[in-house]
Design a protein around this motif. Structure first.
Motif, mmCIF file in Angstrom:
data_model
loop_
_atom_site.group_PDB
_atom_site.id
_atom_site.type_symbol
_atom_site.label_atom_id
_atom_site.label_comp_id
_atom_site.label_asym_id
_atom_site.label_seq_id
_atom_site.Cartn_x
_atom_site.Cartn_y
_atom_site.Cartn_z
ATOM 1 N N LEU A 44 118.841 -31.698 73.297
ATOM 2 C CA LEU A 44 119.039 -30.261 73.487
ATOM 3 C C LEU A 44 119.918 -29.670 72.389
ATOM 4 C CD1 LEU A 44 119.592 -30.163 77.371
ATOM 5 C CD2 LEU A 44 117.549 -29.405 76.146
ATOM 6 N N CYS A 49 120.054 -25.734 71.623
ATOM 7 C CA CYS A 49 120.408 -25.212 72.945
ATOM 8 C C CYS A 49 121.913 -25.320 73.184
ATOM 9 C CB CYS A 49 119.696 -26.008 74.049
ATOM 10 S SG CYS A 49 117.902 -25.971 73.994
ATOM 11 N N VAL A 51 124.686 -26.611 75.581
ATOM 12 C CA VAL A 51 124.616 -27.778 76.467
ATOM 13 C C VAL A 51 125.892 -27.904 77.281
ATOM 14 C CG1 VAL A 51 124.369 -30.283 76.603
ATOM 15 C CG2 VAL A 51 123.084 -28.999 74.879
ATOM 16 N N GLY A 62 120.906 -27.309 79.860
ATOM 17 C CA GLY A 62 120.715 -26.707 78.549
ATOM 18 C C GLY A 62 120.357 -25.246 78.724
ATOM 19 N N LEU A 113 112.138 -31.423 78.397
ATOM 20 C CA LEU A 113 112.640 -31.492 77.028
ATOM 21 C C LEU A 113 111.635 -30.891 76.048
ATOM 22 C CD1 LEU A 113 114.302 -35.039 76.831
ATOM 23 C CD2 LEU A 113 115.460 -32.820 76.646
ATOM 24 N N ALA A 116 111.942 -27.214 76.178
ATOM 25 C CA ALA A 116 113.186 -26.768 75.545
ATOM 26 C C ALA A 116 113.046 -26.753 74.028
ATOM 27 C CB ALA A 116 114.339 -27.677 75.968
ATOM 28 N N ARG A 117 112.405 -27.779 73.484
ATOM 29 C CA ARG A 117 112.225 -27.831 72.031
ATOM 30 C C ARG A 117 111.365 -26.663 71.546
ATOM 31 N NH1 ARG A 117 109.975 -32.773 68.149
ATOM 32 N NH2 ARG A 117 109.729 -31.476 66.292
ATOM 33 N N SER A 120 113.178 -23.185 72.104
ATOM 34 C CA SER A 120 114.302 -23.012 71.195
ATOM 35 C C SER A 120 113.819 -22.644 69.794
ATOM 36 C CB SER A 120 115.143 -24.290 71.138
ATOM 37 O OG SER A 120 116.301 -24.100 70.353
#
Length: 393
Positions: A44, A49, A51, A62, A113, A116-117, A120
């Motif tokens: 993250l 992100c 965290v 995150g 995850l 999130a990638r 972001s």
């Protein structure tokens, strides 16, 4: 229709598979997810992100904030493994005896995850998304621990969503239902005390084994005679422990088991009946019983508007024909229910497929299907981009 996987997520599918298999090979039990939490927090941070660690002991959150929109939503995945041996022989099998990712939490963590990638990097939304990585889902109270640790005070959410893989549901399909979807769960211990005696002279003692068998038999009447016919419940006595010798009537016996129901009122009814029945039968037969009935999970209840929203998003990815909006009731429990008691939301099932490794969860031959990682990550990404669309004020 073929699933509309986000191309930018598909571009790093191999990396996500590597992460998932690494987590699978190094399973950690509830509140012990130190390595997994470090991997999650590290990824993250690497992807930009905010965290926060240590929420509910080993939980990680995150956060991505875009624009000035005050709206915020939460996406949740679980991280813990089960205390069981793995029977698989592939290279990423568990390297730790007595620990196994037999429920797919390694995959749930990786799908989140992946989202999130992507989010972001693209930031194609207006508002805040919190990626909640929960410890200790498997009966150890991780969701409750995060809530008590101020999860929604520190990370306010107007809605929260969770996702779980479903073996035997085809890849490319989703299922959900409005209202109660998964049962509340509880555990019970009943300590029975009699009077020890020689096995050849039972008249001089009070046999706790006989008392235990009568209690087991009577408990089977609760669902059929106390629970309403249109309600659903389960009482299972799964353990009985008594005695150490062939010729000794023991002093004590212990029964253990589980209860499940879709309504809190039914859980309370079952708790009362176990307590009353066990004490009453023991007293009638000259002994005593000390029941301890504990509700571990409340029923998981999906909010209607949240179900409609995530179903519409999923249907836009896989087609309406692959989005079952009236999915099956599930008698198993899921402690995401604690979060849904605090914030409206929904819990959706993603098809894990069949075939090799497609057996049911909590089986020593289970494995999460890497083929669905990008689909799950795409769904999470579209949920954020749709709920927090830049023109949605």
């Amino acid at each position: 229709m073929p699933a509309k996987i986000e191309p930018k997520i598909n571009a790093f599918a191999d990396e996500l598979t590597t992460i998932r298999r690494d987590i699978h090979a190094h399973p950690e039990l509830g509140f012990e997810e130190e390595r997994t939490s470090k991997i999650v927090a590290g990824k993250l941070k690497e992807w930009g992100c905010e965290v926060t660690t240590g929420i509910g002991k080993t939980g990680v959150v995150g956060t991505i904030r875009v624009g000035n929109n005050p709206r915020a939503i939460g996406l949740r995945a679980d991280m813990d493994a089960l205390p069981m041996d793995e029977h698989n022989t592939f290279d990423h099998r568990s390297r730790h005896q007595g620990r196994m990712h037999a429920c797919g939490h390694d995959g749930h963590t990786t799908m989140l995850l992946g989202a999130a990638r992507y989010l972001s990097a693209t930031r194609n939304f207006d508002g805040t998304v919190h990626f909640i990585f929960q410890p200790a889902e498997e009966g150890r109270g991780g969701a409750e621990a995060m809530v008590k640790d101020g999860l929604f005070d520190k990370f306010p959410c107007e809605q929260i969503f969770g996702m779980h893989n479903r073996p035997k549901l085809d890849v490319g399909k989703f299922a959900i239902r409005t209202g109660p979807q998964m049962a509340g769960g509880g555990l019970f211990d009943i300590k029975i005390t009699g009077k020890g005696a020689h096995g050849a002279r039972p008249e001089t003692g009070i046999d706790p084994v006989v008392i235990a068998t009568q209690i087991i038999s009577a408990l089977q009447s609760v669902v059929s005679r106390n629970v309403a016919p249109l309600d659903s419940a389960v009482i299972s006595v799964t353990q009985m422990h008594a005695g150490d010798a062939y010729n000794v009537i023991p002093q004590e016996a212990v029964l253990r088991g589980t209860i499940r129901a879709f309504r809190k009122e039914t859980m309370a009814l079952i708790k009362e009946r176990i307590e009353t029945i066990s004490r009453g039968i023991a007293k009638t037969l000259g002994g005593t019983a000390e029941p301890d009935v504990r509700v571990v999970f409340p029923p998981l209840v999906n909010d209607r508007n949240s179900v409609t929203f995530i179903s519409d998003v999923a249907a836009s990815i896989v087609g309406e024909e692959n989005m079952n909006r009236e999915g099956p009731y599930v008698m198993a429990s899921e402690d995401f229910s604690y979060m849904l008691e605090k914030v409206p939301g929904a819990f959706i099932n993603i098809g894990n497929g069949g075939g090799e490794g497609g057996c049911e969860v909590h089986n020593p031959g289970y494995d999460f299907n890497d083929e669905i990682i990008t689909l799950g990550a795409t769904l999470w990404s579209r949920v954020v981009e749709t709920k927090l669309a830049k023109d949605a004020r």
